[in-house]
Design a protein around this motif. Structure first.
Motif, PDB file in Angstrom:
ATOM      1  N   UNK A  49      35.958 -26.791  54.526  1.00  0.00           N
ATOM      2  CA  UNK A  49      37.081 -27.341  55.508  1.00  0.00           C
ATOM      3  C   UNK A  49      36.559 -27.868  56.805  1.00  0.00           C
ATOM      4  N   UNK A  50      35.129 -27.295  57.236  1.00  0.00           N
ATOM      5  CA  UNK A  50      34.714 -27.849  58.359  1.00  0.00           C
ATOM      6  C   UNK A  50      33.536 -29.106  58.091  1.00  0.00           C
ATOM      7  N   UNK A  51      33.101 -28.793  56.852  1.00  0.00           N
ATOM      8  CA  UNK A  51      31.833 -29.520  56.657  1.00  0.00           C
ATOM      9  C   UNK A  51      32.243 -30.836  55.669  1.00  0.00           C
ATOM     10  N   UNK A  52      33.337 -30.587  54.877  1.00  0.00           N
ATOM     11  CA  UNK A  52      33.669 -31.759  53.683  1.00  0.00           C
ATOM     12  C   UNK A  52      32.533 -31.783  52.477  1.00  0.00           C
ATOM     13  N   UNK A  53      31.964 -30.458  52.438  1.00  0.00           N
ATOM     14  CA  UNK A  53      30.850 -30.386  51.286  1.00  0.00           C
ATOM     15  C   UNK A  53      30.593 -28.732  51.339  1.00  0.00           C
ATOM     16  N   UNK A  54      30.154 -28.253  50.268  1.00  0.00           N
ATOM     17  CA  UNK A  54      29.934 -26.845  49.749  1.00  0.00           C
ATOM     18  C   UNK A  54      28.626 -26.455  50.384  1.00  0.00           C
ATOM     19  N   UNK A  55      28.397 -25.250  51.007  1.00  0.00           N
ATOM     20  CA  UNK A  55      27.087 -24.620  51.457  1.00  0.00           C
ATOM     21  C   UNK A  55      26.315 -24.553  50.124  1.00  0.00           C
TER      22      UNK A  55
END
Length: 132
Positions: A49-55
């Protein structure tokens, strides 16, 4: 002779009991891996939700798992891109038995994994054996 028979029977009972107890402990310790992966999956959604990608592995600290180990230290965590290879689309989080830990003799469930869509897997046994 009676004492020898009693000691032999007692030894047999203790041997069976210790083996059963150790198997129970192994199965109970698997929850260390499953709870870790479920927490990672939830943290991944917040990160997305914050970065528009998965960690990925480099971002594990940002997810809140700085030690890369499960709570009790039986499993090591790694996060890789999923089948697409794009962290904006998918991920696979894996918990692998730590080689020198007490869980290392659990030959049935050496590795657990979960994907962004909640698909659970385990190796070498199937998920219904390891995730239960």
């Amino acid at each position: 002779i009676e004492l020898l028979v009693v000691v032999a029977l007692f030894s047999i009972i203790v041997t069976i009991s210790v083996g059963s107890y150790r198997e129970y402990v192994r199965r109970a310790n698997r929850t260390d891996a499953t709870s870790l992966l479920l927490r990672v999956a939830a943290a991944q959604e917040r990160f997305y939700l914050d970065e528009n990608r998965y960690a990925l592995d480099a971002d594990i600290n940002d997810l809140g798992f700085p030690g890369r180990k499960s709570e009790n230290g039986y499993y090591a965590l790694s996060i890789t891109p999923g089948p697409s290879g794009d962290p904006a689309i998918d991920f696979t989080a894996t918990a692998t038995v730590v080689g020198d830990g007490s869980q290392a003799d659990d030959a049935d469930c050496l590795q657990f994994s979960i994907t962004e869509s909640g698909v659970r897997d385990s190796q070498p046994e199937p998920p219904d054996t390891c995730w239960d």
